[in-house]
Write a protein that holds these residues in place. Structure first.
Motif, PDB file in Angstrom:
ATOM      1  N   UNK A 283       0.822  -1.263  -0.040  1.00 33.39           N
ATOM      2  CA  UNK A 283      -0.036   0.028   0.216  1.00 33.39           C
ATOM      3  C   UNK A 283       0.791   1.316  -0.036  1.00 33.39           C
ATOM      4  N   UNK A 284       2.072   1.183   0.068  1.00 33.10           N
ATOM      5  CA  UNK A 284       3.040   2.188   0.179  1.00 33.10           C
ATOM      6  C   UNK A 284       2.664   3.184   1.176  1.00 33.10           C
ATOM      7  N   UNK A 285       2.370   2.540   2.500  1.00 28.79           N
ATOM      8  CA  UNK A 285       2.020   3.476   3.697  1.00 28.79           C
ATOM      9  C   UNK A 285       2.804   4.349   4.205  1.00 28.79           C
TER      10      UNK A 285
ATOM     11  N   UNK B  13     -11.378  -4.914  -2.467  1.00 28.70           N
ATOM     12  CA  UNK B  13     -10.498  -4.417  -3.614  1.00 28.70           C
ATOM     13  C   UNK B  13      -9.134  -4.100  -2.923  1.00 28.70           C
ATOM     14  N   UNK B  14      -8.905  -4.353  -1.783  1.00 31.98           N
ATOM     15  CA  UNK B  14      -7.662  -4.222  -1.189  1.00 31.98           C
ATOM     16  C   UNK B  14      -6.499  -5.263  -1.877  1.00 31.98           C
TER      17      UNK B  14
ATOM     18  N   UNK C 266     -10.715 -12.097  -0.501  1.00 35.41           N
ATOM     19  CA  UNK C 266     -11.170 -11.489  -1.941  1.00 35.41           C
ATOM     20  C   UNK C 266      -9.995 -11.338  -3.095  1.00 35.41           C
ATOM     21  N   UNK C 267      -9.695  -9.896  -3.012  1.00 32.04           N
ATOM     22  CA  UNK C 267      -8.431  -9.750  -4.047  1.00 32.04           C
ATOM     23  C   UNK C 267      -7.351 -10.457  -3.399  1.00 32.04           C
ATOM     24  N   UNK C 268      -7.096 -10.594  -2.051  1.00 31.63           N
ATOM     25  CA  UNK C 268      -6.010 -11.331  -1.441  1.00 31.63           C
ATOM     26  C   UNK C 268      -5.864 -12.661  -1.551  1.00 31.63           C
TER      27      UNK C 268
ATOM     28  N   UNK D 150       1.297  -3.256  -6.324  1.00 31.51           N
ATOM     29  CA  UNK D 150       0.081  -2.802  -6.477  1.00 31.51           C
ATOM     30  C   UNK D 150      -0.267  -2.425  -7.792  1.00 31.51           C
ATOM     31  N   UNK D 151       0.718  -1.708  -8.466  1.00 36.07           N
ATOM     32  CA  UNK D 151       0.603  -1.271  -9.721  1.00 36.07           C
ATOM     33  C   UNK D 151       0.235  -2.379 -10.534  1.00 36.07           C
TER      34      UNK D 151
END
Ligand SMILES: *Cc1c(COP(=O)(O)O)cnc(C)c1O
Length: 374
Positions: free
Chosen positions: A66-68, A178-179, A198-200, A271-272
């Motif tokens: 997530x580049x937090x 969507x994560x 889900x996405x993960x 993520x990209x």
């Protein structure tokens, strides 16, 4: 009416027929990983270093994906995103929440805060299914909540801090479906929570939340003055998470599968890459529907169309329920619309684990069946 006995030729079928919104398709290497730790990690204590180090890796990988910014950390516990609605009601809402609700999942959280007897009635900004509702700054609100992605309709929301700039209000976003499948700016939100099935591509049962220190402070202040059931106490979860643990026993397999998936996302380019992949996959479905005489994207505004789950409406001459049944007997699974939406629709998840080739094959199968149905 064509019978559901219709056989789709093997050579046009997807290699993997799982297109469900969750639990969702797991990659074969995830299952191999699970099996390879079948005698070492499975069946061992979550309070010992092998599992704790996996949890630590999950926390690090999520922050990286997530580049937090530095003041964010990952908290986790048992019960899935549904449990987090109650956790947030107890530990993040001071007096009054505002919710943007545009489907079943957003509304469930709104109901949780609205029904909590120790809070003021919530302000709920609603939009009909297929549309998007946005939060609006309001002086008496101390938490703004909305789903990043409404799984029941396939509508995606911008991720933004909707509070006025001098407000102490928190922004709390449900990223469950969507994560890992879309980019967003973490600094807009104080708490971004999700489940891993889900996405993960993991299994259900856990909730994870990326929180900043503003959210941590709010939680600490609230739980020191308010009675909170221990299981729903975010401070207790935070203290455990800082030790790479959970309050009570988690499913080890969920942790193993999640760690492997995050590793894979990072190895693919982060993520990209997964966001681009999902967008390409759903675009295939939207473009197919736009070109079709019997189908169209359910979400009319192209900017609101989900990049990870395509909802496709069918005209009355196609019975989507029959279509879904034919697909199911042919091994193409879980493309049903959200049960309460009640539309003549298919809902197709294109999470990072779904291959673009399989999306093409799914479309070939849809064409094959529709030619024979209509
Ligand atoms: C699936 C989903 C949930 C519920 O997740 P559970 O893990 O089943 O509790 C919550 N919010 C959204 C947006 C979802 O898609």
């Amino acid at each position: 009416m064509a019978s559901t006995n219709l056989r789709i030729p093997e050579n046009i079928k997807p290699k993997d027929g799982r297109f469900g919104c969750g639990p969702s398709l797991l990659r074969e290497t995830q299952i191999e990983r699970l099996s390879s730790v079948g005698k070492t990690l499975l069946g061992t204590s979550h309070r010992q270093s092998p599992i704790k180090s996996l949890v630590g890796k999950i926390q690090e990988s999520l922050l990286e994906i997530f580049q937090a910014p530095d003041d964010y950390e990952i908290v986790l516990g048992n019960g899935g995103a549904s449990a987090f609605w109650d956790i947030a009601s107890f530990c993040l809402v001071e007096q009054k929440a505002q919710h943007a609700s545009f489907g079943e999942f957003g509304q469930k959280f709104a109901n949780a805060t609205n029904n909590a007897p120790f809070l003021q009635p919530s302000q709920i900004i609603q939009a009909p299914a297929g549309d998007l509702a946005l939060c609006q700054p309001s002086p008496d609100i101390d938490i703004y909540a909305y789903p990043h992605h409404e799984t029941s309709t396939g509508v995606v929301s911008p991720v933004r801090n909707f509070a006025s700039s001098n407000s102490e209000a928190l922004t709390v976003v449900d990223g469950t479906s969507i994560a890992g499948g879309a980019t967003f700016s973490v600094s807009e939100v104080d708490c971004y929570y999700f489940s891993p099935q889900k996405c993960l591509g993991s299994e259900g049962g856990l909730w994870l939340a990326m929180v900043n220190q503003k959210a941590v402070k709010r939680c600490q202040d609230l739980v020191s003055t308010r009675w909170v059931p221990e299981f729903l106490n975010l401070k207790v979860a935070l203290d455990n998470s800082r030790k790479q643990q959970t309050l009570n026993t988690p499913a080890i397999s969920t942790i193993v599968l999640l760690e492997n998936q995050l590793d894979w996302i990072l190895a693919q380019g982060g993520i990209e890459t997964s966001a681009k992949h999902c967008q390409q996959a759903t675009n295939k479905l939207y473009n197919w529907a736009l070109a079709s005489e019997v189908a169209k994207p359910f979400v009319e505004n192209p900017n609101w169309r989900s990049p990870v789950i395509a909802t496709i409406d069918f005209s009355p001459e196609v019975d989507a329920k029959i279509l879904e049944n034919i697909l199911r007997t042919n091994g193409i699974l879980d493309v049903n619309p959200y049960r309460k939406l009640g539309r003549n629709q298919l809902r197709i998840a294109c999470f990072p684990n779904v291959s673009l080739d399989d999306v093409d094959s799914l479309l070939a199968c849809l064409d094959y069946v529709l030619e024979r149905l209509v």
